[in-house]
Scaffold this active site. Structure first.
Site, PDB file in Angstrom:
ATOM      1  CG  HIS A 174     -12.403 -37.538 -27.495  1.00  0.00           C
ATOM      2  ND1 HIS A 174     -13.611 -37.072 -26.742  1.00  0.00           N
ATOM      3  CD2 HIS A 174     -12.299 -36.853 -28.619  1.00  0.00           C
ATOM      4  CE1 HIS A 174     -13.950 -36.068 -27.443  1.00  0.00           C
ATOM      5  NE2 HIS A 174     -13.250 -36.024 -28.326  1.00  0.00           N
ATOM      6  CD  GLU A 204     -18.384 -38.369 -37.045  1.00  0.00           C
ATOM      7  OE1 GLU A 204     -19.475 -37.782 -36.866  1.00  0.00           O
ATOM      8  OE2 GLU A 204     -17.257 -37.788 -36.363  1.00  0.00           O
TER       9      GLU A 204
END
Lengths: 324, 350
Positions: free
Chosen positions: A131, A60
């Site tokens: 998440h 990322e």
């Protein structure tokens, strides 16, 4: 087009595809970008050559740096984060680099036209601590960024167009709970940043909200209406830039302010809005400023549990009644 | 199926040699003199910064002294429209790629006339010279370099990016993410790691799993190359080949140049000589001065006369004096300047 129903996910896709046809310097990047966990870019390789589609590794911070460099030199990358939570892995690339680069380099030709699509944000899949978070306020602190938090298909479509055409790094939040929601597109035009939408007018109380909290705030207000309580609902649509004027004008009218968000209460977007109201509208307020927000807890796993730590329609109704 | 395979991967070294006379014969005098001149200028710039420090100016100095050859000889291979992603060790890359002393010195003491209008300080950038900014976070620039290279590939030009970093940044996760993506996409970036054997105050043996940073290329499908970073001729040749490879669209390279910084990590470091490094070690490396080495070669190979070299030295001192004075005389930015350029479209007014 007005009557045609489209989902939030498909509306985002349509905006991206239309923009890609318009400008060949737009590229899309993301983990599993062709399959697309949330269905936004599924099969996009049927629409465009792979030179415009970059499947990304689990890197990322690295890929946000890549997008920043590409944006600086002529491309307009639209980068997907599979889950909002993953933003934490790229805080340096986004908040230290993309956000500050132009300022650091002396302005001029240095521009970073990149869209970070913070997809899969919030609850909805019961996937737990890493998440299901709401990271909007984490990034609100940084000058140099713009933050978009659409709650409907129409807003997602029009704001995505603006995001892609903007010459600055834009964080575009997309919510799990909203992907499947249907709406209609009112126009093919981009929707400007910093213009909140009054989704329901009212004179008794102002409810300021954004993202996933916006539909339930509106539903709560509609229920209250049947009881003769007239709540005004402001959907911010973008939290940076923030439509301060719209909020203050409404508070001037209703004299009461509630901020509703699914994000954690401490240090949340609501805290900022409450502070603005306290600084600039205290003379108009005749009650406490209330925040109806997510609990100060890590997100539990499981759909049955996660739903309990974000505000419900009922929590909003109770908060409104407590002020009247 | 009783024969189960166990495959072991081991590092293989392949050393070749090159005759310096051959390299010299392949270069034109102009290129060689430019490299020499810019190394001398880089050292004078360091002298100038030290003068500013002594005057009490607020300045962050990461001295180049002892490491001039790698950035200067690398950049001598580049064209005007090639990109440089610099790093924090010194200012050789700025000078080599075409920034002038005045804009550098003025920027380093935060004056309005500086390259970044005073707000970047050591984070020098120059759009005109395609020096694409020097983030204060070590290693953050590595992936930005890959993004620029991706954009070059997308536009199908033959430009390249040279990305410098140090052995310290080679420990950042961003290096591995960047090498992986650059190698996967075969984008035109050449990574140059200057290994000066210390990560601020720590010897690399205490912080780093390998003594050769080039080993780290192997895990990402790249060939690593190791050379003496103090020999400008060798750097010019080896990096030049990697740059041409990138131009041909044959992908990235990683080259490690072994070198040594004479001074401390930054101007705050007062323990670099006889503290965490022995005086003997520092003195031994000073014997391998890249500038003295090239000077000897230029004369030995009959490229230049001592008088020509002395003239270059004299001009660099004059350039430095003028730049120091320019920086001191320049104004600071206005207060309003500190609040602009957070956004490309100021009208958005956040």
């Amino acid at each position: 087009m007005a009557d045609e129903k489209i989902t939030y996910a498909k509306a985002i896709r349509q905006a991206i595809v239309e923009e890609m046809h318009r400008d060949e310097n737009i590229i899309v990047m993301g983990q599993d970008i062709r399959q697309s966990v949330w269905g936004v870019t599924t099969g996009i390789d049927n629409d465009f050559d792979m030179s415009r589609i970059y499947p990304l590794p689990i890197s990322e911070n690295g890929f946000c740096g890549v997008a920043t460099g590409a944006a600086m030199t002529g491309l307009r990358p639209v980068v997907e984060f599979m889950y909002g939570d993953f933003l934490l892995l790229a805080m340096d690339a986004i908040c230290n680099q993309a956000a500050k680069y132009r300022y650091m380099c002396g302005g001029g030709e240095f521009k970073i036209p990149v869209v970070f699509r913070v997809s899969g944000t919030g609850i909805g899949s019961g996937s737990g601590q890493h998440h299901a978070q709401y990271p909007e306020s984490w990034v609100m602190h940084f000058p140099g960024l713009k933050i978009v938090t659409p709650s409907t298909a129409n807003d997602a479509y029009g704001l995505m167009k603006t995001a892609i055409r903007d010459n600055n790094p834009v964080l575009f939040f997309e919510y799990k709970q909203l992907f499947g929601k249907f709406g209609t597109l009112e126009s093919t035009e981009p929707i400007p940043f910093g213009k909140a939408k009054i989704t329901k007018e009212g004179s008794d109380v102002t409810i300021v909200t954004y993202g996933t909290a916006a539909p339930k705030s509106l539903a709560a207000a509609q229920k209250l209406e049947t009881e003769g309580i007239h709540a005004e609902v402001i959907d911010l649509r973008t939290i940076k830039p923030l439509d301060k004027e719209c909020i203050l004008k409404s508070v001037e009218k209703t004299n009461k302010l509630i901020i509703v968000e699914d994000s954690i209460k401490t240090g949340g977007v609501g805290a900022e809005i409450a502070a603005i109201a306290a600084e600039e509208a205290v003379g108009y307020l005749d009650g406490a400023i209330l925040r109806v927000a997510g609990k100060d807890t890590s997100m539990p796993a499981g759909k049955m549990l996660e739903i309990q730590v974000v505000p419900s329609e009922n929590d909003i109704i109770k908060a409104v009644k407590s002020l009247l | 199926m009783n024969n189960l395979t166990i495959k072991k991967i081991t590092k293989q070294e392949n050393c070749t040699t090159v005759d310096k006379a051959t390299i010299v014969a392949s270069m034109d005098k102009k290129t060689m003199m430019t490299i020499y001149r810019d190394m001398i200028r880089t050292r004078e710039l360091d002298n100038g910064i030290e003068e500013l420090l002594k005057r009490g100016e607020s300045i962050t100095q990461h001295s180049t002294r002892g490491q001039e050859a790698t950035p200067i000889a690398t950049i001598a291979n580049l064209r005007k429209n090639d990109y440089v992603m610099p790093y924090h060790r010194g200012w050789g890359w700025a000078i080599g790629k075409g920034m002038n002393f005045k804009e550098i010195m003025a920027e380093l003491i935060n004056k309005k006339t500086g390259s970044n209008r005073g707000r970047g300080g050591p984070q020098l950038a120059s759009w005109e010279n395609r020096i694409m900014g020097r983030p204060g976070i070590q290693g953050a620039h590595l992936s930005i370099a890959v993004g620029i290279a991706l954009s070059i590939k997308y536009r199908k030009t033959d430009e390249v990016v040279v990305c410098f970093f140090g052995n310290g940044s080679s420990n950042s996760g961003n290096l591995h993410e960047s090498l992986n993506m650059a190698s996967t996409w075969k984008v035109p970036v050449v990574f140059i790691v200057e290994n000066n054997l210390y990560e601020i105050y720590e010897p690399i043996t205490d912080t780093t799993s390998v003594s050769d940073i080039a080993d780290r290329a192997l895990g990402h499908g790249l060939e690593g190359t190791i050379i003496d970073g103090n020999d400008a001729f060798l750097v010019y040749k080896v990096v030049g080949e990697a740059i041409e490879k990138a131009r041909r669209g044959e992908g990235p390279s990683l080259i490690e140049t072994k070198t040594y910084r004479w001074m401390g990590h930054s101007s705050n470091d007062q323990r670099y000589y006889g503290g965490y490094r022995s005086k003997e070690e520092v003195d031994a490396w000073k014997e391998k001065c890249p500038i003295s080495l090239m000077e000897k070669d230029l004369i030995a190979f009959g490229v230049a006369t001592q008088a020509e070299l002395d003239e270059i030295q004299k001009a660099a001192v004059e350039e430095k004096q003028a730049a120091v004075q320019f920086a001191i005389d320049s104004p600071y930015p206005e207060y309003e300047d500190l609040l602009t350029d957070n956004y490309a479209d100021e009208k958005e007014g956040l």
